[in-house]
Design a protein around this motif. Sequence first.
Motif, mmCIF file in Angstrom:
data_model
loop_
_atom_site.group_PDB
_atom_site.id
_atom_site.type_symbol
_atom_site.label_atom_id
_atom_site.label_comp_id
_atom_site.label_asym_id
_atom_site.label_seq_id
_atom_site.Cartn_x
_atom_site.Cartn_y
_atom_site.Cartn_z
ATOM 1 N N MET A 6 0.813 -1.180 -0.110
ATOM 2 C CA MET A 6 -0.057 0.161 0.016
ATOM 3 C C MET A 6 0.870 1.138 0.103
ATOM 4 O O MET A 6 0.754 2.385 -0.348
ATOM 5 C CB MET A 6 -1.021 0.027 1.409
ATOM 6 N N GLY A 7 2.184 1.220 0.642
ATOM 7 C CA GLY A 7 3.041 2.338 0.880
ATOM 8 C C GLY A 7 4.250 1.778 1.321
ATOM 9 O O GLY A 7 4.408 0.655 1.211
ATOM 10 N N GLU A 8 5.266 2.574 1.601
ATOM 11 C CA GLU A 8 6.610 2.317 2.258
ATOM 12 C C GLU A 8 6.126 1.713 3.532
ATOM 13 O O GLU A 8 6.924 0.559 3.808
ATOM 14 C CB GLU A 8 7.288 3.362 2.437
ATOM 15 N N THR A 9 5.184 1.803 4.327
ATOM 16 C CA THR A 9 4.822 1.138 5.442
ATOM 17 C C THR A 9 3.228 0.727 5.518
ATOM 18 O O THR A 9 2.758 1.348 4.587
ATOM 19 C CB THR A 9 4.811 1.754 6.748
ATOM 20 N N ASN B 287 6.940 -2.297 8.377
ATOM 21 C CA ASN B 287 7.371 -1.510 9.483
ATOM 22 C C ASN B 287 8.464 -0.818 8.811
ATOM 23 O O ASN B 287 8.992 -0.942 7.896
ATOM 24 C CB ASN B 287 8.019 -2.603 10.478
ATOM 25 N N ALA B 288 8.499 0.508 9.801
ATOM 26 C CA ALA B 288 9.489 1.515 9.304
ATOM 27 C C ALA B 288 11.067 1.073 9.155
ATOM 28 O O ALA B 288 11.729 1.561 8.491
ATOM 29 C CB ALA B 288 9.357 2.681 10.031
ATOM 30 N N ASP B 289 11.305 0.056 9.936
ATOM 31 C CA ASP B 289 12.694 -0.236 9.988
ATOM 32 C C ASP B 289 13.165 -1.243 8.788
ATOM 33 O O ASP B 289 14.131 -1.878 8.717
ATOM 34 C CB ASP B 289 13.101 -1.141 11.051
ATOM 35 N N GLY B 290 12.063 -1.506 7.893
ATOM 36 C CA GLY B 290 12.220 -2.550 6.663
ATOM 37 C C GLY B 290 11.821 -3.970 6.968
ATOM 38 O O GLY B 290 11.809 -4.570 6.105
ATOM 39 N N SER B 291 11.349 -4.119 8.142
ATOM 40 C CA SER B 291 10.843 -5.416 8.396
ATOM 41 C C SER B 291 9.675 -5.710 8.038
ATOM 42 O O SER B 291 8.655 -4.662 7.978
ATOM 43 C CB SER B 291 11.096 -5.904 9.936
ATOM 44 N N PHE B 292 9.171 -6.952 8.134
ATOM 45 C CA PHE B 292 7.725 -7.334 7.953
ATOM 46 C C PHE B 292 7.001 -8.174 8.981
ATOM 47 O O PHE B 292 7.766 -9.294 9.459
ATOM 48 C CB PHE B 292 7.398 -8.154 6.232
ATOM 49 N N SER B 293 5.997 -7.790 9.426
ATOM 50 C CA SER B 293 5.222 -8.677 10.591
ATOM 51 C C SER B 293 4.003 -9.082 10.131
ATOM 52 O O SER B 293 3.194 -8.391 9.209
ATOM 53 C CB SER B 293 5.191 -7.516 11.747
ATOM 54 N N PRO B 294 3.732 -10.354 10.460
ATOM 55 C CA PRO B 294 2.286 -10.952 10.157
ATOM 56 C C PRO B 294 1.084 -10.210 10.663
ATOM 57 O O PRO B 294 1.104 -9.273 11.836
ATOM 58 C CB PRO B 294 2.291 -12.349 10.849
ATOM 59 N N LEU B 295 0.187 -9.711 9.735
ATOM 60 C CA LEU B 295 -1.077 -9.230 10.355
ATOM 61 C C LEU B 295 -1.819 -10.188 11.202
ATOM 62 O O LEU B 295 -2.117 -11.277 10.948
ATOM 63 C CB LEU B 295 -1.705 -8.533 9.323
#
Length: 919
Positions: free
Chosen positions: A176-179, A224-232
Motif C-alpha cells: 500500500m505504501g512504504e509502510t 514496518n519503518a525499519d524495513g521488516s515485515f510482521s504478520p497481520l
Amino acid sequence: MMTSAEIRQSFLDFFKSKNHTCVPSSSLMPDAPNLLFTNAGMNQFVPIFLGQQKCPYTPARAVDTQKCIRAGGKHNDLEDVGMDTYHHTFFEMLGNWSFGDYFKKEAIEWAWELVTGVWGFPKNRVYATVYKPGPGDPAEYDQEAYDYWAMLFTAAGLDPAVHIVNGNKKDNFWMMGETGPCGPCSELHIDLTPDGTTKGALVNKGSSDCIEIWNLVFIQFTANADGSFSPLPARHVDTGAGFERICSIIQCTDNFKSFTRTISNYETDVFRPLFDDLSKLSGKRYASTLPKPGATGLTEQEKTDIAFRVIADHIRTLTFSIADGIIPGNNDRNYVLRRILRRAVKYGRNLGFTEPFMYKLVPVLCQQMGPVFTEINSKMEKVQQVIKGEEESFNKTLDRGLELFNRVASQIKKSGKNIFPGVEAFTLSDTYGFPVDLTELMARELELNVDLAGYEVEMDKQKKRSQEHQKKEIIEVTDIWEKSKTVFRGYQNLSVEAKVVSVETLKGKFVVILDQTPFYAEMGGQVGDQGVLVADSKEYRVTNTIKAGDTFVHILESNDAPAVGTKVTASVDKKRRAAIEGHHSATHIFHWALHELVSKDAGQKGSYVGPDRLRFDFNCGPLTKDQIGKIETAVNGKISANEPVISTEKTYLEIKQDTSIQQFFGDKYGDIVRVVDIGGYSMELCGGTHVSRTGDIGYFKVTTEGAIAAGVRRIEAVTGAAAVTYLKSEIQKGQKKLGEMQPRIIEAGLNSGRYSGESDEVNELDKTLQNLTTELADLEIKLTDADKAKHKKAEQAAQQEALLLLPELMAENPAPLVRNLGTRTSEFLKILADNLKVKYQGPFVLGAITGEGKVGLVAGSPAPYVQKGFHAGNIIKEIAPMVGGGGGGKPEFAQAGGKDPSKLDEALAKAKEVLAKLN
C-alpha cells in the motif's frame, strides 16, 4: 457471445452466490488526499484494511465494479491512449474482497471457477503467477498459493510446472505504501497466440499476446519503518479484474472459437456504440488500424482511428468525473480533466469538427452505462452543459494556437532541426490554453521533440512574476516561523493574555507572533481579524492576521512593537468580528437554500467572508430574479427563526462517510475537524467563526449575481448593518437618477410622443425606490429589535454567570476579597459588584479584562470596614493609573477603567497591600 453487460453482471452474481455483499462503486473523487482520482477498486476499503473502520458486511465479504481513472500522478496512462489496444484513462475494475474472512484457498478456487467455468476460458491458455522473492525481497516463497494452483492445474490435466510462473517483488508483491498492509499476489494471465502453445514463455514479458486479466492480492503482512515485515492479525483478500480486457478476450475470440483477430478493448460493445455515434457525427469510418511499430508518420486512416479511440476513451472519463462533481479547471485534478477534454477536442479536428461535438456523445454513453452507474443518467444535462461550455471556450483559441504551432513547426522543419522551442510551448500553454502534453503530441506527429527544459524555465519565470504580483507574504512568513505554533483561543474568547514569542519586520511592517491568540487568521475564505495588543499602557493596532502552518502572524500598523517575552493583552475588534460572523453564517444558510431551491449539484467553488459583504462562487446556470427572491426569503426565514449555530469538534474518521455534512472533496482535512451545525438543516466542515444564533445575522440581501467563468457563477450579499448601508446607497442612487430624469420628463410632456416609454421608466424606478425604502425601514426595526434582544441576552448570561461565581467568592467571607476575574464582559463585572455590595461581609477589589484591551476595576465594602478606614474611591484612585486609567468614587463603592491589562495583577497586588493594613 456474452455482451459486456452480461459479463459484468455474471461477475457480480457469481460472488453474490458466494455470500458477498454487492457494494456500489465509490466516487471518482477519492478520500485519500494524495490521490488525484480513485484509481483502484481497493481505495474505498483502505480504512477497513487499516483497522480504522469496522467492516460493515456480514460475512466480511464484498464484490463490486469500481470506476477508475489513471491520468496524472503516479498512475498515468494518458499518453498511451489511442496508440494501442488496451490503454485507457477511464476503466472498470471488477473486484471481490475478504476482510479477515476467507483467504488464499477460496480466492484461488473461485477465480478458477469463474474464469474457466462461468466465462469458459480454455484451461490450457490460463497461467498463474506466484511470489518468489529475489535477492533482498521481503517474505518467503508463496508455497501456499502454489499448492492451491497446482491442485487445480493437475485436476485439469495440465502441468503445474508449466502453468505456474514465479515472479519477484516487482511483479508479485503488493504494498500500500512504504509502510502498512502488504502481501504477495497471484495473477492470472491468458495466452492469446493462435495456437496457445507458448508454455508460459510470454508471461510478464510485456507482450500483447499474453496479458494479465486478474490480480489476487493476499494482504498478510505489515511493512514496518525499519524495513521488516510482521504478520497481520487479520488477513485480507483484495482482487482486481480488468473489465475491458475480459470483454475484449471473450468478444474478440467469439467466445474462444478463434484467436486470429487482434484482441482489442476497442473492438467490443463497450466502445462500439460510441464509435457508431461518432461516425454519424463526423461522417468518418473507424477501420481498427494501429500505428505500425517503428514506422515514421501516420496514414490518414491511422490518424482517424487514433482520434476515434482517444475521443471515445476521454468522453467516458469526462462524463463520469463531472457526474461525480469534478469539474474541468485550472488546478490539480480539475486541470487534468481540462487537459483531457482539450486533448479530445484537438483530436476532433482530425475528424473535421470545428464546433462543439463531445457533449453530443454523452447521451449514448448514459444509455449504455446508466443502468449500472445511475449517477451519469441523473447528471446527464449538467455533464453536457459543462462539456459544451469547455469546448466552446477552447475552440475560440484552438485555431489561433494551431496557426502558431504550424508556423513555428514549419520553420523548424525548413531549418533541418527537430526541437520545438520551450518558449513557444509556453506561449501555446499560457496564451492559447494548450497543455504542454498536447503540444508534445502534435510535435510527435511531425517527428519533433519539445524542449521541456526550456518550457519549465518559462513556467518558473511566470510563477515568480505571479508571486511578486500577488505579494504572497505567507510564503515569506513560512520561511521564518514554520516551527512556531500558536494556540488559537478565538472561538470562545475575544481577549486573552499572551506572551510575545517573536517580532520581525515584513514588507516594512512589524509582525508579532504570540504563544496564544484570539485573532482568527485569514483562511477558508474568511478574512483575518483586526484589533489591539496592549502592553505597558501602550496599544499596538493589529491590521490583519495571517497564518503560516501552525503560526498566527499579527501584522501591526505602528512603527514599533512590544519586545519578545512581553506579556500582552490581545483583543479582537468585537464589532468587526460580529459583522464577519454574520456574513459567514449567512454563507452557510445561502448554500443550503441554493441546494433546496436551485440544484443539489450546485457546489461551492470559492468564497469571501468579510465585515463588508460575503461572496460565494458556485457551479450552476444563471439564477433568475425569481430564484434570487426565493433564496432571500428562505435565508431570512431561517434568520428570523433565531436557530442555534453549534460548532463541535470530531475526528475526521467519524464523519467522512456522513453525506449529511457538506465536505469540500479535495480539501485536505486533519485528524480533528470542526462541524458547524445550523438548526440541524445545514452542516458543513468549517474552521471559521460564526454567530451563536441565526437571529444575530439580522438580515440577508443579495446585491449581485453573475458569471465569472464557464459554468461558474458568483453571488454577493450583505447582512446586518452592511445591508442597511447597501439599501441606503441604492436609494440615494435611485433618487439621483430620478432627479436627472426630471428635465427629460418635462420635455417629453411638451413634445408629446418624443420620449415614448419615459414615464414607464420613471414609474418603475419610483416603485423600486418605494420598495427599497420600505425594506430599509423594516430592516432598521428588525436590527433594533435584534440589538435589544442581544443586549438582553448578554445581561441574562452575565447575571447567570455572576450568580454561579458568587458562592465561590462568598466562601472567602469575611476575608478581604481581591481577585483577577480574567476576561469578562463589563455587564458581568457590574452585576457581580452589585450582588457583592449587598451580600458580601467584607471589602472587595475586583479586576477584569473587558475586551479590546480594556480593564474594568470595582471596589466596595460594608459600613464597618468604612469606619476602619476603608475607602473604595481612594483605592481605585491609587491603582487605576497602574492600568493606564483613572477614576474614583465613594468610600463604600467605586469603579474605574483602564487600557493596560498587562498591569492588572500588579494593580491588584497593590490593592491587597492596602487592605492588609486595615486589618
